[in-house]
Design a protein around this motif. Structure first.
Motif, PDB file in Angstrom:
ATOM      1  N   LYS A 142       0.851  -1.185   0.000  1.00  0.00           N
ATOM      2  CA  LYS A 142       0.000   0.000   0.000  1.00  0.00           C
ATOM      3  C   LYS A 142       0.887   1.234   0.000  1.00  0.00           C
ATOM      4  CE  LYS A 142      -3.563   2.476   2.509  1.00  0.00           C
ATOM      5  NZ  LYS A 142      -4.548   2.460   3.584  1.00  0.00           N
ATOM      6  N   ILE A 143       0.503   2.208  -0.763  1.00  0.00           N
ATOM      7  CA  ILE A 143       1.216   3.484  -0.780  1.00  0.00           C
ATOM      8  C   ILE A 143       0.223   4.567  -0.402  1.00  0.00           C
ATOM      9  CG2 ILE A 143       0.836   3.891  -3.240  1.00  0.00           C
ATOM     10  CD1 ILE A 143       3.676   5.143  -3.289  1.00  0.00           C
ATOM     11  N   SER A 144       0.681   5.498   0.429  1.00  0.00           N
ATOM     12  CA  SER A 144      -0.208   6.592   0.812  1.00  0.00           C
ATOM     13  C   SER A 144       0.595   7.886   0.953  1.00  0.00           C
ATOM     14  CB  SER A 144      -0.944   6.275   2.111  1.00  0.00           C
ATOM     15  OG  SER A 144      -0.045   6.096   3.159  1.00  0.00           O
ATOM     16  N   PHE A 145      -0.114   8.960   0.798  1.00  0.00           N
ATOM     17  CA  PHE A 145       0.454  10.293   0.942  1.00  0.00           C
ATOM     18  C   PHE A 145      -0.454  11.059   1.883  1.00  0.00           C
ATOM     19  CE2 PHE A 145       0.298  14.781  -0.331  1.00  0.00           C
ATOM     20  CZ  PHE A 145       1.613  15.133  -0.086  1.00  0.00           C
ATOM     21  N   GLY A 146       0.118  11.653   2.919  1.00  0.00           N
ATOM     22  CA  GLY A 146      -0.693  12.371   3.890  1.00  0.00           C
ATOM     23  C   GLY A 146      -0.100  13.706   4.262  1.00  0.00           C
ATOM     24  N   ILE A 147      -0.956  14.558   4.730  1.00  0.00           N
ATOM     25  CA  ILE A 147      -0.538  15.876   5.215  1.00  0.00           C
ATOM     26  C   ILE A 147      -1.146  16.062   6.596  1.00  0.00           C
ATOM     27  CG2 ILE A 147      -0.635  18.365   4.889  1.00  0.00           C
ATOM     28  CD1 ILE A 147      -1.012  17.841   1.887  1.00  0.00           C
ATOM     29  N   LYS A 148      -0.272  16.223   7.602  1.00  0.00           N
ATOM     30  CA  LYS A 148      -0.741  16.577   8.943  1.00  0.00           C
ATOM     31  C   LYS A 148      -0.765  18.090   9.037  1.00  0.00           C
ATOM     32  CE  LYS A 148      -0.211  12.963  12.130  1.00  0.00           C
ATOM     33  NZ  LYS A 148      -0.441  12.884  13.521  1.00  0.00           N
ATOM     34  N   ASN A 149      -1.751  18.593   9.729  1.00  0.00           N
ATOM     35  CA  ASN A 149      -1.919  20.036   9.881  1.00  0.00           C
ATOM     36  C   ASN A 149      -2.068  20.689   8.507  1.00  0.00           C
ATOM     37  OD1 ASN A 149      -2.255  22.484  11.113  1.00  0.00           O
ATOM     38  ND2 ASN A 149      -0.181  22.596  11.948  1.00  0.00           N
ATOM     39  N   LEU A 150      -3.088  20.243   7.819  1.00  0.00           N
ATOM     40  CA  LEU A 150      -3.356  20.635   6.434  1.00  0.00           C
ATOM     41  C   LEU A 150      -3.324  22.148   6.206  1.00  0.00           C
ATOM     42  CD1 LEU A 150      -4.231  19.479   3.648  1.00  0.00           C
ATOM     43  CD2 LEU A 150      -6.593  19.646   4.437  1.00  0.00           C
ATOM     44  N   PHE A 151      -3.840  22.908   7.146  1.00  0.00           N
ATOM     45  CA  PHE A 151      -3.907  24.365   6.978  1.00  0.00           C
ATOM     46  C   PHE A 151      -2.768  25.088   7.699  1.00  0.00           C
ATOM     47  CE2 PHE A 151      -8.346  22.798   6.669  1.00  0.00           C
ATOM     48  CZ  PHE A 151      -8.490  23.000   5.310  1.00  0.00           C
ATOM     49  N   ASP A 152      -1.761  24.336   8.157  1.00  0.00           N
ATOM     50  CA  ASP A 152      -0.555  24.884   8.771  1.00  0.00           C
ATOM     51  C   ASP A 152      -0.873  25.846   9.920  1.00  0.00           C
ATOM     52  OD1 ASP A 152       2.201  24.945   8.984  1.00  0.00           O
ATOM     53  OD2 ASP A 152       2.411  26.669   7.667  1.00  0.00           O
ATOM     54  N   LYS A 153      -1.824  25.430  10.776  1.00  0.00           N
ATOM     55  CA  LYS A 153      -2.232  26.264  11.903  1.00  0.00           C
ATOM     56  C   LYS A 153      -1.337  25.971  13.108  1.00  0.00           C
ATOM     57  CE  LYS A 153      -6.197  27.611  14.613  1.00  0.00           C
ATOM     58  NZ  LYS A 153      -7.573  27.326  14.986  1.00  0.00           N
ATOM     59  N   LEU A 154      -0.729  27.014  13.649  1.00  0.00           N
ATOM     60  CA  LEU A 154       0.147  26.860  14.810  1.00  0.00           C
ATOM     61  C   LEU A 154      -0.671  26.586  16.067  1.00  0.00           C
ATOM     62  CD1 LEU A 154       2.666  29.779  14.211  1.00  0.00           C
ATOM     63  CD2 LEU A 154       3.074  27.337  13.890  1.00  0.00           C
ATOM     64  N   PRO A 155      -0.150  25.736  16.961  1.00  0.00           N
ATOM     65  CA  PRO A 155      -0.850  25.519  18.232  1.00  0.00           C
ATOM     66  C   PRO A 155      -0.753  26.763  19.098  1.00  0.00           C
ATOM     67  CG  PRO A 155       1.239  24.364  18.226  1.00  0.00           C
ATOM     68  CD  PRO A 155       1.064  24.936  16.854  1.00  0.00           C
ATOM     69  N   PRO A 156      -1.627  26.894  20.094  1.00  0.00           N
ATOM     70  CA  PRO A 156      -1.574  28.063  20.971  1.00  0.00           C
ATOM     71  C   PRO A 156      -0.260  28.128  21.746  1.00  0.00           C
ATOM     72  CG  PRO A 156      -3.451  26.637  21.525  1.00  0.00           C
ATOM     73  CD  PRO A 156      -2.690  25.973  20.445  1.00  0.00           C
ATOM     74  N   MET A 157       0.185  29.338  22.001  1.00  0.00           N
ATOM     75  CA  MET A 157       1.424  29.580  22.744  1.00  0.00           C
ATOM     76  C   MET A 157       1.277  29.126  24.192  1.00  0.00           C
ATOM     77  SD  MET A 157       4.484  31.045  22.535  1.00  0.00           S
ATOM     78  CE  MET A 157       4.454  32.322  21.304  1.00  0.00           C
ATOM     79  N   ALA A 158       2.326  28.489  24.706  1.00  0.00           N
ATOM     80  CA  ALA A 158       2.319  28.022  26.093  1.00  0.00           C
ATOM     81  C   ALA A 158       3.683  28.280  26.721  1.00  0.00           C
ATOM     82  CB  ALA A 158       1.991  26.531  26.138  1.00  0.00           C
ATOM     83  N   ASP A 159       3.713  28.304  28.029  1.00  0.00           N
ATOM     84  CA  ASP A 159       4.954  28.488  28.777  1.00  0.00           C
ATOM     85  C   ASP A 159       5.585  27.120  29.026  1.00  0.00           C
ATOM     86  OD1 ASP A 159       6.979  29.720  30.272  1.00  0.00           O
ATOM     87  OD2 ASP A 159       5.861  29.472  32.133  1.00  0.00           O
ATOM     88  N   GLU A 160       5.906  26.439  27.952  1.00  0.00           N
ATOM     89  CA  GLU A 160       6.466  25.095  27.996  1.00  0.00           C
ATOM     90  C   GLU A 160       7.646  25.028  27.031  1.00  0.00           C
ATOM     91  OE1 GLU A 160       5.264  22.508  30.002  1.00  0.00           O
ATOM     92  OE2 GLU A 160       4.030  24.117  30.827  1.00  0.00           O
ATOM     93  N   ARG A 161       8.352  23.914  27.064  1.00  0.00           N
ATOM     94  CA  ARG A 161       9.469  23.716  26.148  1.00  0.00           C
ATOM     95  C   ARG A 161       8.961  23.837  24.719  1.00  0.00           C
ATOM     96  NH1 ARG A 161      13.746  18.757  26.376  1.00  0.00           N
ATOM     97  NH2 ARG A 161      15.324  19.837  25.163  1.00  0.00           N
ATOM     98  N   PHE A 162       9.648  24.547  23.893  1.00  0.00           N
ATOM     99  CA  PHE A 162       9.305  24.832  22.503  1.00  0.00           C
ATOM    100  C   PHE A 162       8.048  25.696  22.377  1.00  0.00           C
ATOM    101  CE2 PHE A 162      11.420  20.592  22.326  1.00  0.00           C
ATOM    102  CZ  PHE A 162      12.650  21.042  21.830  1.00  0.00           C
ATOM    103  N   GLY A 163       7.520  26.233  23.467  1.00  0.00           N
ATOM    104  CA  GLY A 163       6.415  27.173  23.404  1.00  0.00           C
ATOM    105  C   GLY A 163       5.047  26.559  23.200  1.00  0.00           C
ATOM    106  N   LEU A 164       4.900  25.239  23.401  1.00  0.00           N
ATOM    107  CA  LEU A 164       3.602  24.593  23.234  1.00  0.00           C
ATOM    108  C   LEU A 164       3.497  23.378  24.141  1.00  0.00           C
ATOM    109  CD1 LEU A 164       3.772  21.806  21.092  1.00  0.00           C
ATOM    110  CD2 LEU A 164       4.812  23.645  19.826  1.00  0.00           C
ATOM    111  N   PHE A 165       2.267  22.923  24.366  1.00  0.00           N
ATOM    112  CA  PHE A 165       2.029  21.694  25.115  1.00  0.00           C
ATOM    113  C   PHE A 165       2.151  20.528  24.142  1.00  0.00           C
ATOM    114  CE2 PHE A 165       0.488  23.913  28.803  1.00  0.00           C
ATOM    115  CZ  PHE A 165       0.630  22.993  29.832  1.00  0.00           C
ATOM    116  N   GLY A 166       3.351  19.990  23.985  1.00  0.00           N
ATOM    117  CA  GLY A 166       3.628  18.962  22.988  1.00  0.00           C
ATOM    118  C   GLY A 166       2.814  17.685  23.144  1.00  0.00           C
ATOM    119  N   GLY A 167       2.455  17.327  24.348  1.00  0.00           N
ATOM    120  CA  GLY A 167       1.706  16.107  24.581  1.00  0.00           C
ATOM    121  C   GLY A 167       0.289  16.136  24.038  1.00  0.00           C
ATOM    122  N   ILE A 168      -0.272  17.311  23.871  1.00  0.00           N
ATOM    123  CA  ILE A 168      -1.651  17.376  23.364  1.00  0.00           C
ATOM    124  C   ILE A 168      -1.796  18.250  22.121  1.00  0.00           C
ATOM    125  CG2 ILE A 168      -2.693  16.870  25.584  1.00  0.00           C
ATOM    126  CD1 ILE A 168      -3.403  19.807  25.815  1.00  0.00           C
TER     127      ILE A 168
END
Length: 169
Positions: A142-168
């Motif tokens: 099987k071959i597939s092509f996918g795009i995560k975050n299709l509209f390239d929307k940034l997650p909300p800013m957080a006071d965490e490592r890399f500026g976001l809540f990476g776990g969610i």
């Protein structure tokens, strides 16, 4: 003290919902899925080790009901529309993470009221298209092509490592 030692007890309760609807027509088979989780309670109760630390004057934080705080939104949901027609398949998915507050960033007004950083709700759309080989030497591949975050929307800013809540996000 081992920073990965569990010092507290955590009790969670919530409700999960799920819906699936399938139908066929001339274009192929379609499947719609919706799943949601509502966190009702997530209580952290101090254990014996936390009590010892508190007695020594070390502040133990994040106790009590943590719903809507520090990466525990009240609502999380996923939805997908999948299509299949013979060897071809495709899907569009949506992930929703509800809003919550972050206790590591706050301001205190002149009256002493503390307000925590607000992490807004966030949606992410993903898509893929795929093909299942059923003939010749490529059978079973099987071959597939996918795009995560299709509209390239940034997650909300957080006071965490890399500026976001990476776990969610």
């Amino acid at each position: 003290i081992d920073p990965y030692l569990n010092l507290d007890k955590q009790i969670s309760s919530g409700v999960d919902y799920a819906l699936e609807y399938k139908f066929k027509n001339d274009m192929g088979q379609f499947t719609y899925n919706l799943s949601a989780a509502r966190l009702i309670s997530r209580k952290t109760i101090a254990g014996e080790e936390s009590d010892i630390l508190s007695d020594l004057g070390i502040v133990v934080t994040n106790l009590g009901n943590m719903v809507g705080i520090n990466g525990s939104p009240k609502w999380k949901a996923n939805s997908s529309l999948k299509w299949r027609n013979q060897a071809w398949s495709a899907a569009l998915t949506m992930e929703h993470t509800g809003k919550f507050e972050e206790t590591s960033a706050s301001i205190t007004d002149s009256e002493g009221n503390r307000e925590y950083w607000k992490i807004d709700a966030w949606h992410r759309f993903n898509a893929y298209i795929g093909y299942d080989f059923t003939h010749d030497a490529a059978q079973g591949m099987k071959i597939s092509f996918g795009i995560k975050n299709l509209f390239d929307k940034l997650p909300p800013m957080a006071d965490e490592r890399f500026g976001l809540f990476g776990g969610i996000h």
